[in-house]
Write a protein that holds these residues in place. Structure first.
Motif, mmCIF file in Angstrom:
data_model
loop_
_atom_site.group_PDB
_atom_site.id
_atom_site.type_symbol
_atom_site.label_atom_id
_atom_site.label_comp_id
_atom_site.label_asym_id
_atom_site.label_seq_id
_atom_site.Cartn_x
_atom_site.Cartn_y
_atom_site.Cartn_z
ATOM 1 N N HIS A 31 50.583 41.546 40.998
ATOM 2 C CA HIS A 31 50.969 42.812 39.618
ATOM 3 C C HIS A 31 51.740 41.800 39.281
ATOM 4 N N ARG A 32 52.456 40.186 40.155
ATOM 5 C CA ARG A 32 52.766 39.331 39.741
ATOM 6 C C ARG A 32 52.647 37.946 39.688
ATOM 7 N N LEU A 33 52.888 37.210 37.907
ATOM 8 C CA LEU A 33 53.016 35.576 38.612
ATOM 9 C C LEU A 33 54.124 34.985 38.357
ATOM 10 N N VAL A 34 54.283 34.146 38.561
ATOM 11 C CA VAL A 34 55.421 33.221 37.874
ATOM 12 C C VAL A 34 55.469 31.395 37.885
ATOM 13 N N VAL B 255 44.647 30.940 40.383
ATOM 14 C CA VAL B 255 44.705 32.706 39.791
ATOM 15 C C VAL B 255 46.568 31.791 39.172
ATOM 16 N N ALA B 256 47.220 30.714 40.108
ATOM 17 C CA ALA B 256 47.799 29.983 38.907
ATOM 18 C C ALA B 256 47.603 29.164 37.613
ATOM 19 N N ALA B 257 46.764 29.064 37.589
ATOM 20 C CA ALA B 257 46.198 27.822 37.060
ATOM 21 C C ALA B 257 45.971 28.670 35.950
ATOM 22 N N ALA B 258 45.930 30.157 35.580
ATOM 23 C CA ALA B 258 44.995 30.973 34.766
ATOM 24 C C ALA B 258 46.249 31.249 33.695
ATOM 25 N N GLY B 259 47.135 31.122 34.271
ATOM 26 C CA GLY B 259 48.615 31.738 33.683
ATOM 27 C C GLY B 259 48.996 33.043 34.208
ATOM 28 N N ASP B 260 49.946 33.753 32.886
ATOM 29 C CA ASP B 260 50.267 35.029 33.394
ATOM 30 C C ASP B 260 50.654 35.658 31.693
ATOM 31 N N ALA C 213 58.641 38.782 31.767
ATOM 32 C CA ALA C 213 59.861 37.366 31.249
ATOM 33 C C ALA C 213 61.215 37.685 31.140
ATOM 34 N N GLN C 214 61.446 38.551 30.210
ATOM 35 C CA GLN C 214 62.768 39.233 30.101
ATOM 36 C C GLN C 214 63.585 39.723 30.687
ATOM 37 N N GLN C 215 62.877 40.153 32.448
ATOM 38 C CA GLN C 215 63.481 40.333 33.557
ATOM 39 C C GLN C 215 63.908 39.655 34.957
ATOM 40 N N ALA C 216 62.590 39.841 35.710
ATOM 41 C CA ALA C 216 62.733 39.115 36.831
ATOM 42 C C ALA C 216 61.844 37.651 36.523
ATOM 43 N N GLY C 217 60.925 37.714 35.389
ATOM 44 C CA GLY C 217 60.774 36.334 34.926
ATOM 45 C C GLY C 217 58.818 36.537 35.575
ATOM 46 N N GLY C 218 58.393 35.577 35.005
ATOM 47 C CA GLY C 218 56.179 35.193 35.072
ATOM 48 C C GLY C 218 56.127 36.472 34.383
ATOM 49 N N GLY C 219 55.200 37.480 34.918
ATOM 50 C CA GLY C 219 54.259 38.360 34.159
ATOM 51 C C GLY C 219 52.776 38.488 35.249
#
Length: 280
Positions: free
Chosen positions: A149-152, A246-251, A256-262
């Motif tokens: 559920h989360r990628l940073v 997966v990382a290369a495709a981004g989030d 972003a306003q909480q723990a970071g990423g998406g």
């Protein structure tokens, strides 16, 4: 008729005999008291010994657990069950793992995903309780059909998974809040490593509080200098190329306003997570 001197001597003898009799009586009484106190002390020791044995050994179940825990190759793990009152729908209750866990050998974790398999090696000596937890959860199908559920991608580089409630189409605000109905203590903290979480390790997420490890984990795809507060579960042995795709495709920056990423734009769905038998 006796003389005055003889009467004095007789009186003195009588006084001496009385004193000796009194001393004898006191001595006998003292010995009796000592005997009573001594017997009481022995009784106290026996009772105290019985209490000590009862406390040390406990009931039959406790005796069995302690014996197993003290056996070579095993440790006693504390899996703390969360109160049933107040559990959210995101909590998936599949019971508790066995308290006794092996602390020797290794296991292979296989994470089958929609993109392909990801594998990791887990050293039981380093994380016996966390490995035992994963083995239990995997046997219950806990992770099956859940999404990472989360990628940073900024600051740290991690892909986070392990929320059993992150399923189905799309994303929800509750993604990242799910887990089992218990927590466990952190293990194998990399306090002497720089960076603490290098490229290729798999580690456990927690709430930031000690003893809050659950089921969520993160795969580190680039050196990340996190505080060493998260259990290092093992090392990725295969499928890191999939994670980097997966990382290369981004989030989507949802966190972003909480723990970071998406949420990852390229979805990763865990179709099945399995733990091998213990080897070695």
């Amino acid at each position: 008729m006796t003389s005055t001197r003889e009467r004095q001597r007789a009186a003195a003898r009588a006084r001496l005999e009385r004193e000796m009799a009194e001393r004898g009586a006191k001595a006998r009484k003292r010995r009796q008291t000592q005997a009573i106190v001594g017997a009481g002390a022995v009784l106290l020791l026996v009772v105290a010994g019985s209490v000590w044995l009862a406390t040390t050994l406990g009931g039959d179940d406790d005796t069995t657990q302690n014996t197993a825990a003290d056996s070579p190759g095993y440790v006693q793990c504390a899996y703390t069950e969360a109160p049933k009152e107040g559990r959210t729908p995101q909590i998936k209750d599949v019971g508790l793992p066995p308290a006794q866990q092996k602390n020797t050998g290794s296991q292979t974790m296989t994470i089958d995903t929609n993109l392909g398999p990801i594998t990791a090696k887990i050293d039981r000596a380093a994380v016996p309780c966390t490995a035992g937890s994963f083995t239990h959860l995997a046997s219950k199908g806990f992770f099956d059909n859940s999404k990472c559920h989360r990628l940073v991608t900024e600051g740290i580089k991690v892909l986070q998974c392990g929320d059993p409630s992150a399923t189905g189409k799309g994303w929800r605000e509750t993604d990242g809040t799910g887990g089992p109905a218990y927590n466990l203590a952190e293990e194998n903290l990399p306090t002497d490593k720089r960076p603490a979480y290098p490229d290729g390790v798999i580690a456990m997420a927690n709430s930031g509080q000690p003893g809050s490890t659950g089921s969520q984990f993160f795969i580190v795809y680039g050196d990340s200098q996190l505080d060493p507060n998260y259990t290092v579960l093992g090392t990725i042995t295969g499928g890191m190329d999939l994670v980097k795709q997966v990382a290369a495709a981004g989030d989507d920056k949802a966190f972003a306003q909480q723990a970071g990423g998406g949420h990852p734009k390229k979805e990763v769905v865990i179709t099945k997570l399995a733990m091998s038998d213990i080897q070695g």
